[in-house]
Scaffold this active site. Structure first.
Site, short mmCIF file in Angstrom:
data_model
loop_
_atom_site.label_atom_id
_atom_site.label_comp_id
_atom_site.label_asym_id
_atom_site.label_seq_id
_atom_site.Cartn_x
_atom_site.Cartn_y
_atom_site.Cartn_z
N GLY A 29 0.92 -1.19 -0.04
CA GLY A 29 0.14 -0.04 0.10
C GLY A 29 0.80 1.52 -0.12
CG ASP A 79 9.16 -10.24 2.62
OD1 ASP A 79 8.21 -10.69 1.80
OD2 ASP A 79 10.40 -10.68 2.50
CG ASN A 106 -1.41 -3.40 -4.69
OD1 ASN A 106 -1.69 -3.25 -5.79
ND2 ASN A 106 -0.22 -2.92 -4.02
CB SER A 164 -0.68 -9.02 -14.46
OG SER A 164 -0.13 -8.46 -15.46
CE1 TYR A 177 4.32 -9.09 -12.26
CE2 TYR A 177 3.36 -9.23 -14.39
CZ TYR A 177 3.41 -8.63 -13.08
OH TYR A 177 2.34 -7.79 -12.71
CB ILE A 210 -1.16 0.66 -14.09
CG1 ILE A 210 -2.19 -0.46 -14.30
CG2 ILE A 210 -1.46 1.81 -13.41
CD1 ILE A 210 -3.54 0.15 -15.20
#
Ligand code: NAI
Length: 274
Positions: A29, A79, A106, A164, A177, A210
């Protein structure tokens, strides 16, 4: 228990903009998309646990922005790959703000350097999976157990997974990823099925491109393609607020008959073309 799902939607839809929403945990955040989510959910009436690996000026700014919306903010360093820290972390959130009724998964990392799939190191692969997939899966499990244990709790409870466009679109230059995000997409659907009977809505958000620090290294490369319409139908970079607004709609009951659904927010990037 199907009635729970029905009443969840009805109760949420009846809440006004100033309704007390409870406590939202937003991982990652501190900056970028996560910071925008913190602010948007605060403006919708949530108190916010701003959770991040790092505590710095940017993180303090996120706290300030939440407080400017008239909500409480608690900054906690975690973490998310460290599963043994979850219990004390969640105790701190509950003591500081109250029980969690919204989790926004997120936090995520990108491959350190884009490159050949045939050269991916085990170290890079393991870190990507540990943070993006394993950590997010088990943090969700820890939060969900506490939500389930609070039977009779307010029914506006939700969990959001930020995956994603790469959960679906294949980029061999950032293989680990893509793999982590595809796994997370499955995790979202798994949790949606498991938690529906408890009235907990689970949603997957797939951002497109983004504009954040994470995409700074490809800004020059992708900008001309975005402007020409080659990447997405809406010819601009997405902004963190584009994602945050979509999430606020979901977690305040704007889609009461939805769970386990995938929301693409990428200017039409997912549309197959010829
Ligand atoms: P960012 O890199 O700007 O911010 C990520 C935040 O997560 C940072 O504050 C970082 O300190 C924190 N973080 C990283 N590892 C962590 C860990 N192990 N534990 C706790 N916090 C940790 O990234 P951005 O762009 O805001 O992305 C947010 C999420 O959206 C990520 O999951 C990313 O994969 C996803 N996403 C981003 C896209 C983009 O175009 N920026 C596109 C698609 C998905």
């Amino acid at each position: 228990m199907k009635a729970d799902v029905k009443t969840r939607g009805e109760a949420q839809a009846n809440g006004g903009a100033s309704a007390v929403r409870g406590v939202a945990v937003v991982t990652g955040g501190r900056r970028g998309i996560g910071q925008a989510i913190c602010v948007e959910l605060a403006s919708a009436g949530f108190d916010i646990a701003v959770v991040d690996l790092r505590d710095d000026e940017t993180a303090q700014e996120a706290v300030k922005l939440v407080e400017e919306q008239g909500q409480r903010a608690l900054l906690l360093q975690l973490d998310i790959s460290q599963t043994s820290d979850y219990a004390s972390f969640l105790d701190k959130v509950e003591t500081g703000l109250g029980p969690v009724n919204c989790l926004i998964n997120n936090a995520g990392i990108q491959v350190p350097e884009r490159g050949d799939l045939l050269e991916v190191s085990e170290e890079s692969f393991d870190r990507l999976i540990d943070v993006n997939l394993r950590g997010t899966f088990f943090l969700t499990q820890a939060v969900a157990k506490r939500m389930v244990a609070r039977e009779g709790a307010p029914d506006n409870r939700s969990i959001v997974f930020i995956t994603s466009a790469n959960a679906h679109l294949v980029s061999p230059e950032k293989g680990p990823y893509c793999i982590s995000k595809a796994g997370l997409s499955m995790a979202s659907q798994q949790y949606a099925l498991r938690l529906a009977e408890h009235g907990i809505g689970v949603y997957e958000i797939r951002p497109g491109l983004i504009m954040t620090d994470m995409t700074a290294d490809v800004f020059e490369r992708y900008s001309p393609q975005i402007e020409s319409g080659a990447i997405c139908a809406i010819r601009r970079w997405g902004q963190p607020q584009d994602i945050a607004r979509g999430i606020a709609t979901l977690v305040t009951g704007g889609m009461p008959f939805s769970t386990g659904d995938v929301y693409n927010i990428g200017g039409g990037m997912q549309i197959p073309r010829l």
